[in-house]
Design a protein around this motif. Structure first.
Motif, mmCIF file in Angstrom:
data_model
loop_
_atom_site.group_PDB
_atom_site.id
_atom_site.type_symbol
_atom_site.label_atom_id
_atom_site.label_comp_id
_atom_site.label_asym_id
_atom_site.label_seq_id
_atom_site.Cartn_x
_atom_site.Cartn_y
_atom_site.Cartn_z
ATOM 1 N N CYS A 47 -45.949 18.120 -21.651
ATOM 2 C CA CYS A 47 -46.409 16.792 -22.063
ATOM 3 C C CYS A 47 -46.131 16.576 -23.549
ATOM 4 O O CYS A 47 -45.946 17.522 -24.303
ATOM 5 C CB CYS A 47 -47.890 16.631 -21.768
ATOM 6 N N THR A 87 -47.507 10.738 -24.489
ATOM 7 C CA THR A 87 -48.016 10.680 -23.119
ATOM 8 C C THR A 87 -49.523 10.861 -23.087
ATOM 9 O O THR A 87 -50.256 10.104 -22.418
ATOM 10 C CB THR A 87 -47.337 11.769 -22.276
ATOM 11 N N LEU A 88 -49.995 11.885 -23.824
ATOM 12 C CA LEU A 88 -51.438 12.126 -23.852
ATOM 13 C C LEU A 88 -52.184 10.941 -24.456
ATOM 14 O O LEU A 88 -53.258 10.545 -23.967
ATOM 15 C CB LEU A 88 -51.739 13.402 -24.647
ATOM 16 N N TYR A 127 -51.037 19.302 -20.322
ATOM 17 C CA TYR A 127 -50.309 20.093 -19.330
ATOM 18 C C TYR A 127 -48.940 20.465 -19.921
ATOM 19 O O TYR A 127 -48.417 19.772 -20.808
ATOM 20 C CB TYR A 127 -50.146 19.304 -18.026
ATOM 21 N N GLY A 132 -53.964 14.651 -15.711
ATOM 22 C CA GLY A 132 -52.824 14.798 -16.625
ATOM 23 C C GLY A 132 -51.557 14.176 -16.118
ATOM 24 O O GLY A 132 -50.540 14.240 -16.801
ATOM 25 N N THR A 133 -51.525 13.565 -14.935
ATOM 26 C CA THR A 133 -50.296 12.993 -14.409
ATOM 27 C C THR A 133 -50.150 11.521 -14.725
ATOM 28 O O THR A 133 -49.163 10.904 -14.354
ATOM 29 C CB THR A 133 -50.251 13.184 -12.880
#
Length: 614
Positions: free
Chosen positions: A571, A575-576, A568, A600-601
């Motif tokens: 990002c 994070t991913l 997203y 994705g959050t």
């Protein structure tokens, strides 16, 4: 005599320029209450003006008035907050007649000799507001009789009392000063009388070349004229205006009249012969100097270009494979050199078109070639590497060492490129091999951890708000058993089989990376646009290929667990990775050999696919 009048004109101009240095500072124009009441009632001040009496009174093609009386009246109108209506008069007599008829409030130009004030008043006009005194000048033909006792016919302007220095001279009146001078030129009159300013202007015209000027001791005064019985407040306001009028503005108004005079080409040449001669000589000198400089520079640049060409020909024959010369202006490429093995014609016309249409065996694009030219011209780069087709049918990497030549005629734009090509095919292959070793995992040939992380981070930054894609983490189930039960070579075979299958299942735009051991991460930039189903199908295909894996002729099936997260905007790689790793942990916890999906959050997995598949 002409020299004498010229000297007087120079003295006059010097006085005009010097006088502001010694003049008292200008006073503010302040009108009394009674005077302001008069102008408030008047609203519009109508003034008769001579439309072509230079330099005192004239107007341009747009109807704007110039001259000293116009400047004085406009200053008064501004202070009194009234508008001015300048009424044009073709002649001096017509201007006075307009005043007598009552169609105007005042005459802007009233010319008197000092002894005329009573005679003028008797003719129905009252002179008010004296604003200038000038020496009288006599203009005569150079062949006229100049004896003091001679009887000369005097040409003067109709409407004013004639020049009376010699009462024996008969006076002939004409409408304008120009007509008076025409009478003297044609010998219908012997003398014309006028003020110094008008005479100086007239004598500077080419058609006055046969006239001479004689200054006199008689003075001429310039006044404003009104009718008897005119309100005294108008006269007092005019007097105040002249008293407050800056001396500099007096001078500027008179000089401006001389400067704005419309001159025919012959008048201009007649007025400034020496200046024009000097200007012409200067221009001719500059032209000759420019031509000489241009010729010298052109020859030097031609010699410089020949020197460059010979140097690169020598390099090509001694050390290189071929030399090239590109003519930018004619779009022509020339190939030279005794050792040339290039599959390119010796002379290629319309070179850029052939590059664009792939009609020449060079790996350059027209844009890359333009970049070579401009970078070389700016001193940013003098070498480039690209592939060239050779006569044997293959392609070889070459390095071009070149010089871009610019000339003053081209305004520093490139005109020629001259360079030498050197075969670097072996060096290029070695660099590619080393680059691959540094960026790829040696066992699986996928990207290594460092390179994969860098590529994904760059992809996230470049995509910005348009980012879409999936980040997945993959782990080979029970990989330790392959090493323990069948040996490490079997384990290595499983890893290679997985990498080969991944390359077949995912697009070339995907980033496939071995994280370490039996763990991998992939970034699939196009998957999210079509939903989750395409990913599910690809994972199923990958799982099917691993299930059919054999080692040393014996079946050796393997399975994988997958955690996926949607990318997203905003990002980061970290994070991913963290979210996909959580999804992967959930897939293992739920029995392995499955795909778990997370949003994705960073929330927990929201879908499971492939449960129970083997």
């Amino acid at each position: 005599m002409k020299k004498r009048s010229a000297a007087l004109l120079l003295v006059f101009l010097f006085c005009l320029l010097a006088s502001p240095l010694y003049a008292a500072p200008p006073k503010n124009l302040s009108l009394s209450t009674e005077e302001m009441e008069y102008f408030q009632q008047k609203k519009v001040l109508r003034v008769s003006m001579l439309e072509d009496w230079r330099p005192f009174s004239f107007r341009d093609a747009k109807g704007r008035w110039y001259g000293l009386p116009a400047a004085i009246i406009e200053r008064l109108a501004k202070a009194a907050s009234v508008s001015v209506d300048f009424v044009p008069a073709r002649s001096y007599a017509q201007s006075l007649e307009q005043l007598r008829a009552g169609s105007v409030d005042m005459a802007g130009v009233l010319m008197l000799y000092p002894t005329e004030s009573t005679q003028t008043a008797a003719r129905g006009i009252v002179p008010v507001c004296h604003y200038l005194t000038s020496q009288t000048m006599l203009l005569m033909h150079k062949d006229a009789e100049r004896a003091p006792s001679a009887v000369n016919r005097l040409a003067d302007v109709s409407g004013r009392i004639g020049y009376t220095h010699n009462k024996k001279n008969p006076t002939v009146f004409y409408e304008t000063m120009e007509e008076c001078l025409d009478a003297v030129r044609s010998r219908q009159a012997d003398i014309a009388a006028c003020d110094f300013f008008t005479g100086s202007y007239m004598m500077r015209q080419y058609k006055s070349r046969e006239l001479i000027s004689i200054p006199t001791v008689v003075m001429m005064e310039f006044w404003m004229g009104v009718l008897p019985g005119t309100d005294a407040r108008l006269a007092s306001a005019l007097v105040k205006t002249v008293a407050s009028f800056p001396r500099r503005d007096f001078n500027n108004a008179l000089v401006l009249g001389q400067m704005l005079a419309e001159k025919a080409p012959l008048d201009f040449i007649y007025s400034y012969p020496f200046e024009i001669l000097c200007f012409g000589a200067s221009v001719m000198f500059v032209i000759i100097l420019c031509l000489a400089t241009y010729t010298k520079v052109h020859v030097r640049q031609h010699q410089l270009l020949q020197g460059y060409e010979e140097s690169y020909r020598l390099l090509a024959d001694t050390f290189g494979e071929a030399g090239i010369e590109y003519d930018y202006l004619n779009d022509r490429l020339t190939v030279f050199g005794k050792k040339s093995n290039l599959d390119i014609d010796d002379v290629v016309d319309d070179f850029k078109d052939k590059l664009k249409n792939n009609n020449i065996r060079l790996s350059l694009t027209p844009e890359q070639f333009e970049s070579l030219l401009h970078d070389g011209a700016a001193g940013k780069s003098f070498s480039a590497e690209f592939e060239c087709g050779v006569k044997s049918g293959g392609w070889i990497w070459y390095k071009l060492i070149y010089t871009v030549i610019c000339t003053t005629e081209s305004h520093s734009r490139p005109t020629r490129l001259v360079g030498c090509l050197t075969n670097i095919d072996i060096e290029h292959a070695e660099r590619e091999r080393l680059l691959e070793l540094s960026s790829n995992d040696p066992l699986t040939k996928l990207y290594n951890r460092r390179t994969g992380e860098k590529l994904v981070s760059n992809r996230l930054k470049e995509a910005g708000d348009a980012l879409s894609g999936l980040f997945i983490m993959v782990d080979i189930d029970y990989f330790k058993n392959f090493n323990d039960e069948r040996g490490h070579l079997c384990g290595d075979g499983v890893l290679r089989a997985f990498a080969d299958a991944a390359r077949e299942c995912f697009s070339s735009d995907s980033i496939l990376c071995r994280w370490g051991g039996d763990e991998f991460f992939f970034f699939l930039p196009e998957e999210e646009r079509n939903g989750i189903e395409p990913l599910v199908r690809r994972i199923d295909l990958l799982r099917e290929k691993l299930r059919r894996y054999c080692y040393q002729g014996a079946a050796c099936p393997a399975s994988i667990s997958v955690g996926a997260v949607r990318a997203y905007p905003g990002c980061s790689f970290e994070t991913l990775f963290e979210e996909a790793d959580k999804a992967l942990y959930l897939a293992k916890k739920n029995g392995r050999n499955r795909l778990c999906f997370a949003d994705g959050t960073g929330a927990g997995p929201d879908a499971e696919n492939g449960g129970g598949r083997s």
